[in-house]
Design an enzyme around this catalytic site. Structure first.
Site: not given
Ligand code: PA5
Length: 448
Positions: A287, A313, A427
């Site tokens: 990410e 394996h 989202k």
């Molecule tokens: O790293 C990130 O920003 C995302 O993986 C968020 O943690 C994830 O989308 C969840 O978001 P939030 O903490 O706002 O619910």
């Protein structure tokens, strides 16, 4: 330092032209120095800096008293704690909890409600006793679809059994200090809450209240966790840029992808307890680094999970004989507690003479060494992180290490490692899709 980082096999001396030559590394020195200085200077501002997430192991110290008090209140309320959150609001906590839960914390059992799965949710509820269950909802934005929906279901279940007032006393929230649906809910219903520092994004937040609160509630030594993070941070921050181990790792991962075509980065711990640590790392890496800067080659090697010795394996065949487009990170535990000598009768000794006087840990150690040797012989670059134990201190160091490596690598690519525009896009589209579906459902409902 608790961790020993062995980078030799990433270099051309070990794997020939598939590795990084010392000359290439030297040529990168001005960029490395710039990245190092940029982060050091930025962190002088603590949490207010752009990379403030890398200061958490120190800047959370004043918050610890409040976190411990809140954790104690949770512990006093329940035997089961349901942690609702997804992505960065869950993976790090899960990783640490999974690594340490065999080392018997006295706290409640933790249940992670992360992915949306009505079957799993129903199964979980069937096993929980409402009187003994607390809910902890964690979301930085305070409005993530999966988290909101499942929290609503759980709140409703709890209130249905206990009444709204008592149910409220069994809920806690960690979210943005000002914004979002969760923050509004906390205010409106007076639900106790802790804040995620505004400058800290989801996947870099495990050393904030996001991870510290549920971990402390479950009995994990969060002081040691932060101490491990601080030790690693100090080593990276305080010295010269070429004594910064996270920066060297970042440089190697970056060069191997950008210049040597190693598009796949496999992380393979030889210790079961780190299985979920790899999930956390994969999210952090993917990410943060999977980005394209206009006019340049897309950044980011693909992080791949593997597990030693199980994947010997399975995946290893491909690692050894398929395309030479991979680099490897091994994690080795150098001292196993609770080891056992392999019990051999006289006939077994004849059959397996090489197992005589060996322990179970000797086996995993031999498996690890064999795989690394085979990988190196196939001229794949690899790095090994040696850990002396699986404890909170070591995990804090590992978390800090990879958060830093990720930020540094992003800066070497010239991208922003802290944002996630495409995740945000997903989202938004999901919500649009739900709106459309809702209208269609209403239409079909009025059909005869
Ligand atoms: O790293 C990130 O920003 C995302 O993986 C968020 O943690 C994830 O989308 C969840 O978001 P939030 O903490 O706002 O619910």
């Amino acid at each position: 330092m608790a961790l020993a980082i062995r980078t030799d096999n990433m270099y051309s001396d070990a794997v020939g032209d598939q590795g990084i030559s010392p000359t290439r590394m030297d040529a990168l020195a001005p960029q490395l120095k710039a990245v190092h200085t940029r982060v050091v200077d930025d962190l002088a501002q603590g949490l207010a800096g752009t990379y403030g997430c890398l200061s958490l192991s120190a800047t959370m110290l004043p918050e610890l008293e409040r976190i411990h008090a809140t954790a104690a209140a949770i512990r006093a309320t329940c035997r089961d704690l349901v942690v609702v959150g997804i992505g960065g609001s869950s993976l790090g906590t899960k990783a640490i909890w999974h690594a340490l839960h065999g080392h018997p914390p006295e706290g409640p059992r933790l249940h992670f409600v992360e992915n949306v799965d009505p079957y799993d949710l129903k199964l979980l509820l069937a096993h929980l006793v409402p009187q003994d269950t607390a809910l902890l909802c964690i979301s930085k934005s305070g409005g993530t679809l999966e988290t909101v929906v499942q929290f609503l279901v759980l709140r409703d279940w709890l209130a249905g059994h206990l009444g709204a007032d008592r149910a409220r006393r069994q809920q806690w929230i960690v979210t943005d200090p000002e914004q979002g649906w969760l923050r509004a809910l906390a205010r409106e219903e007076n639900i106790p809450s802790l804040a995620v520092p505004p400058s800290v994004g989801g996947r870099y937040s495990v050393l904030s209240a996001v991870g510290l609160l549920p971990l402390a509630a479950s009995g994990v030594d969060i002081d040691a966790l932060l101490a491990g993070g601080r030790e690693l941070a100090r080593i990276c921050q305080d010295g010269h840029f070429d004594a910064n181990p996270a920066l060297e790792m970042a440089a190697l991962y970056y060069l191997l992808d950008a210049e040597q075509g190693k598009r796949i980065s496999v992380m393979m711990p030889y210790v079961n307890r780190l299985r979920l640590f790899v999930d956390w790392y994969c999210q952090l890496w993917a990410e943060s680094l999977g980005k394209t800067r206009a006019g340049t080659t897309p950044a980011g090697s693909l992080p791949v999970r593997a597990m030693g010795a199980v994947d010997q394996h399975s995946q290893l065949q491909m690692y050894l004989e398929s395309r030479n487009d991979k680099m490897f990170t091994f994690i080795e535990l150098t001292h196993w507690e609770d080891d056992a000598v392999i019990p051999l009768g006289a006939a077994d000794r004849e059959q397996y003479p090489h197992l005589h006087h060996k322990t179970v840990a000797d086996i995993i150690d031999a498996e690890f060494r064999a795989t690394r040797e085979a990988i190196t012989e196939a001229r794949h670059p690899s790095l090994t992180i040696e850990i002396p134990a699986v404890n909170a201190f070591v995990l804090g160091s590992l978390i800090e290490l990879y958060q830093r490596v990720t930020v540094y690598t992003g800066l070497l690519y010239g991208i922003n490692p802290l944002d996630q525009p495409s995740v945000e896009k997903g989202k938004r589209i999901a919500i649009r899709y739900l709106q459309t579906r809702k209208r269609l459902a209403e239409l079909s409902d009025i059909r005869p």
